[in-house]
Write a protein that holds these residues in place. Structure first.
Motif, PDB file in Angstrom:
ATOM      1  N   GLY A 126       0.966  -1.140  -0.132  1.00 37.42           N
ATOM      2  CA  GLY A 126       0.050   0.068  -0.111  1.00 37.42           C
ATOM      3  C   GLY A 126       0.894   1.376   0.088  1.00 37.42           C
ATOM      4  N   GLN A 127       2.130   1.139   0.588  1.00 37.58           N
ATOM      5  CA  GLN A 127       2.956   2.378   0.648  1.00 37.58           C
ATOM      6  C   GLN A 127       3.336   2.747  -0.834  1.00 37.58           C
ATOM      7  N   ALA A 130       0.161   4.099  -2.634  1.00 37.08           N
ATOM      8  CA  ALA A 130      -0.083   5.502  -2.320  1.00 37.08           C
ATOM      9  C   ALA A 130       0.836   6.416  -2.987  1.00 37.08           C
ATOM     10  N   THR A 134      -0.062   9.554  -6.246  1.00 35.59           N
ATOM     11  CA  THR A 134       0.462  10.662  -6.318  1.00 35.59           C
ATOM     12  C   THR A 134       1.224  11.357  -7.453  1.00 35.59           C
ATOM     13  N   GLY A 135       1.782  10.252  -8.236  1.00 41.57           N
ATOM     14  CA  GLY A 135       2.559  10.657  -9.330  1.00 41.57           C
ATOM     15  C   GLY A 135       3.979  10.381  -9.144  1.00 41.57           C
ATOM     16  N   LEU A 136       4.427  10.134  -7.956  1.00 40.47           N
ATOM     17  CA  LEU A 136       5.643   9.792  -7.633  1.00 40.47           C
ATOM     18  C   LEU A 136       6.224   8.725  -8.566  1.00 40.47           C
ATOM     19  N   GLN A 140      11.706   7.590  -6.959  1.00 41.94           N
ATOM     20  CA  GLN A 140      11.140   8.397  -6.280  1.00 41.94           C
ATOM     21  C   GLN A 140      10.404   7.806  -4.954  1.00 41.94           C
ATOM     22  N   VAL A 145       9.983   7.300   0.294  1.00 39.75           N
ATOM     23  CA  VAL A 145       8.902   6.230   0.805  1.00 39.75           C
ATOM     24  C   VAL A 145       9.300   5.096   1.454  1.00 39.75           C
ATOM     25  N   GLN A 149      11.953   3.544   5.337  1.00 40.13           N
ATOM     26  CA  GLN A 149      11.276   2.543   6.202  1.00 40.13           C
ATOM     27  C   GLN A 149      11.999   1.190   6.303  1.00 40.13           C
ATOM     28  N   ARG A 152      15.162   1.616   8.634  1.00 38.22           N
ATOM     29  CA  ARG A 152      15.093   1.421  10.058  1.00 38.22           C
ATOM     30  C   ARG A 152      14.823  -0.176  10.589  1.00 38.22           C
TER      31      ARG A 152
ATOM     32  N   ASN B  91      -2.986   4.055   3.979  1.00 40.65           N
ATOM     33  CA  ASN B  91      -1.395   4.082   3.559  1.00 40.65           C
ATOM     34  C   ASN B  91      -0.749   5.508   3.659  1.00 40.65           C
ATOM     35  N   LEU B  92      -0.693   6.082   4.712  1.00 42.80           N
ATOM     36  CA  LEU B  92       0.108   7.071   5.106  1.00 42.80           C
ATOM     37  C   LEU B  92       1.581   6.653   5.178  1.00 42.80           C
ATOM     38  N   TYR B  93       2.346   7.530   4.901  1.00 40.95           N
ATOM     39  CA  TYR B  93       3.963   7.354   5.141  1.00 40.95           C
ATOM     40  C   TYR B  93       4.311   7.463   6.620  1.00 40.95           C
ATOM     41  N   PRO B  94       4.490   6.154   7.311  1.00 40.66           N
ATOM     42  CA  PRO B  94       4.690   6.501   8.787  1.00 40.66           C
ATOM     43  C   PRO B  94       5.736   7.198   9.300  1.00 40.66           C
ATOM     44  N   HIS B  95       6.855   7.383   8.286  1.00 46.90           N
ATOM     45  CA  HIS B  95       8.015   8.073   8.821  1.00 46.90           C
ATOM     46  C   HIS B  95       7.741   9.790   8.793  1.00 46.90           C
ATOM     47  N   MET B  96       6.730  10.027   8.306  1.00 55.05           N
ATOM     48  CA  MET B  96       6.639  11.377   8.035  1.00 55.05           C
ATOM     49  C   MET B  96       5.515  12.096   8.767  1.00 55.05           C
ATOM     50  N   LEU B 104       5.003  15.762   0.223  1.00 53.13           N
ATOM     51  CA  LEU B 104       5.974  14.958  -0.545  1.00 53.13           C
ATOM     52  C   LEU B 104       5.737  15.070  -2.157  1.00 53.13           C
ATOM     53  N   ALA B 105       4.451  14.740  -2.539  1.00 57.09           N
ATOM     54  CA  ALA B 105       4.124  14.861  -3.978  1.00 57.09           C
ATOM     55  C   ALA B 105       4.375  16.270  -4.630  1.00 57.09           C
ATOM     56  N   LYS B 108       7.911  16.808  -4.893  1.00 57.76           N
ATOM     57  CA  LYS B 108       8.623  15.973  -5.833  1.00 57.76           C
ATOM     58  C   LYS B 108       7.918  15.594  -7.214  1.00 57.76           C
ATOM     59  N   VAL B 109       6.659  15.985  -7.372  1.00 54.70           N
ATOM     60  CA  VAL B 109       6.044  15.749  -8.531  1.00 54.70           C
ATOM     61  C   VAL B 109       5.553  17.174  -9.103  1.00 54.70           C
ATOM     62  N   ARG B 153      -3.745  14.791   1.388  1.00 53.78           N
ATOM     63  CA  ARG B 153      -2.655  14.284   0.545  1.00 53.78           C
ATOM     64  C   ARG B 153      -3.028  14.315  -1.040  1.00 53.78           C
ATOM     65  N   LEU B 157      -2.979  18.017  -4.472  1.00 54.18           N
ATOM     66  CA  LEU B 157      -2.444  18.182  -5.903  1.00 54.18           C
ATOM     67  C   LEU B 157      -3.405  18.695  -6.853  1.00 54.18           C
TER      68      LEU B 157
END
Ligand SMILES: Nc1ncnc2c1ncn2[C@@H]1O[C@H](COP(=O)(O)OP(=O)(O)O)[C@@H](O)[C@H]1O
Ligand SMILES: [Mg+2]
Lengths: 226, 246
Positions: A126-127, A130, A134-136, A140, A145, A149, A152, B91-96, B104-105, B108-109, B153, B157
């Protein structure tokens, strides 16, 4: 002379120690240089292999897995001997330093690749989705992302493995590398006294104990921060 | 008829032997909210994921905001900026932090500067009612808050269309309302939305059209009242009846 004095005279002989201190220091410098180069090359190459593997190009992945399994199953000592004594017949004569460095770096690369790869695959699908939604780009997503993770999770096993393999610098003695153990054992045979070996052990402790302690700190710090 | 912002035609999707989408046609107009229902495994998620090409359709054509999504010449990463997606599992980025997730996007996008991205992200968090949670990590947020950050998020955009795949299914019942409220306000601001969900109350109140899918096909579609009260097909009736019993 009582037995305590005799013990000290034998294992901590001041005169012998003073005489061979420069040799041990020289060996320590060689060990440090070797260790740093092994860690840099091994971790960098392991990370690159894991990243290439994430591209999921079949034949390339088979090759990576083969190389990694090969260097994980061969004893480092065997690799050192093979490179040092075997390669000259193939037209390249690496020095004892280069053979030891290359061997240990390859072994660390192999283990590091597996650890990095396990970290990358443990990041939930899912990471990726997601981030890509968003277009990454693939790259990237990997860099911003997934890798943070993954790293760690890898930091504890990676530190332990790195320490274990870096201690293998002592294996360089078999190809007459002038690192700590090599210098200490030739000092022992020249002086007929084991004191240089005690100095060598002390040098290893001074070198590696701080690293081990730091590793313990890293491990606890990253263990609960998830 | 207005020009459709999403036009998917003849979409087929195979997973190996499994034929999951069997020729789906879906057109969505600008500002329309299309609500997709159907039994588990009927292909709803796969259809949404084909629209932004997280899943590669086996055949068919897809245009979103005038972009041919399946053309090899299309820059898919650029095109995806126009299509926001919200997932069941957040699906959030846990480290941010929440802010970092939204930024982020943008950085970067969309290529925004740090301060621009921060302003936009902060505004997006404000729209979902979480301006005061900007510096929290996902682990420090409730499920409902996490899902609203995920919405922020996506909307930061400025997508032309938003896809929601069961956005409230993973939430405790008392947290569902806050997410639906955000979706409602998005809809009121004119966002085009395709929503896969079981929240019939929301569908009744907010949907322009309900689409019923079964076995990889659209069985029938129409205004919510028609689909819920007087469905034409037996399968639709059976499915609505099942949902009602919950
Ligand atoms: N990546 C995949 N690989 C194989 N089968 C899949 C995959 N994704 C979905 N499926 C299958 O496709 C069918 C439709 O799935 P899905 O679109 O998730 O249905 P829904 O969202 O309506 O519950 C299911 O039978 C599911 O098992
Ligand atoms: Mg689904």
């Amino acid at each position: 002379m009582n037995s305590w004095n005799r013990f000290v005279e034998t294992f901590f002989n001041a005169k012998v120690m003073a005489k061979y201190l420069p040799d041990i220091l020289y060996g320590t410098v060689v060990t440090i240089e070797l260790a740093v180069l092994v860690v840099l090359a091994g971790l960098a190459a392991g990370l690159v292999l894991a990243l290439v593997r994430s591209l999921a190009i079949r034949p390339l992945n088979w090759l990576i897995i083969f190389v990694v399994d090969l260097f994980r199953s061969l004893p480092p000592l065997v690799i050192i001997v093979l490179l040092y004594f075997g390669l000259p017949s193939a037209g390249w004569s690496p020095s004892s330093f280069v053979s030891t460095w290359l061997s240990l770096a390859l072994v660390l690369m192999a283990f590091a690749e597996e650890i990095f790869w396990a970290g990358i695959t443990s990041v939930a699908k899912g990471q990726w989705e997601a981030a890509r939604s968003t277009g990454l780009s693939f790259g990237q997503t990997l860099i911003y992302v997934v890798l943070p993770q993954a790293l760690r999770l890898t930091i504890a096993p990676l530190t332990n493995r790195t320490i274990a393999i870096t201690k293998g610098t002592a294996l360089g003695t078999v190809v007459a590398l002038h690192e700590i153990l090599g210098m200490a054992s030739s000092a022992v045979s020249n002086s007929y006294n084991p004191s240089p070996l005690m100095m060598g052990a002390a040098a290893y402790i001074v070198l590696f104990l701080p690293v081990v302690v730091a590793a313990r700190w890293i491990e606890t710090r990253f263990a609960w921060k998830r | 008829m207005a020009y459709p912002i999403v036009a998917a035609h003849g979409i087929h999707k195979h997973f190996g032997q499994l034929h999951v989408l069997k020729g789906v046609d879906l057109e969505v107009e600008e500002r329309e909210l299309v609500f997709v229902i159907g039994p588990s495994g009927s292909g709803k998620s796969t259809l949404l994921r084909c629209l932004n090409r997280l899943e590669e359709p086996s055949s068919g054509s897809i245009t979103v905001a005038g972009i041919d999504m399946l053309s090899p010449r299309t820059d898919i990463n650029h095109a995806r900026q126009h299509i926001g997606m919200v997932f069941q599992s957040f699906n959030l980025y846990p480290h941010m932090t929440a802010l970092g997730n939204v930024m982020l996007a943008l950085r970067k996008v969309a290529g925004k500067s740090r301060s621009e991205a921060e302003d936009i992200a902060q505004a997006a968090l404000e729209r979902v009612g979480l301006a005061d949670r900007a510096h929290h990590r996902p682990a420090e947020l409730s499920g409902g808050q996490q899902q609203r950050v995920a919405i922020a998020r996506a909307i930061a955009l400025e997508p032309r269309v938003m896809l929601f795949d069961e956005p409230t299914s993973a939430l405790d019942p008392e947290l569902v309302g806050s997410v639906l409220a955000v979706m409602r306000s998005l809809r009121e601001s004119g966002m085009t939305m395709i929503v896969v969900s079981h929240e019939m109350g929301f569908a009744r109140a907010a949907a322009d059209r309900v689409v019923f899918m079964d076995h990889g096909l659209i069985v029938e579609q129409g205004p919510p009242a028609q689909i819920f009260e007087t469905p034409a097909h037996e399968r639709t009736r059976a499915f609505i009846g099942q949902i009602r019993q919950h």
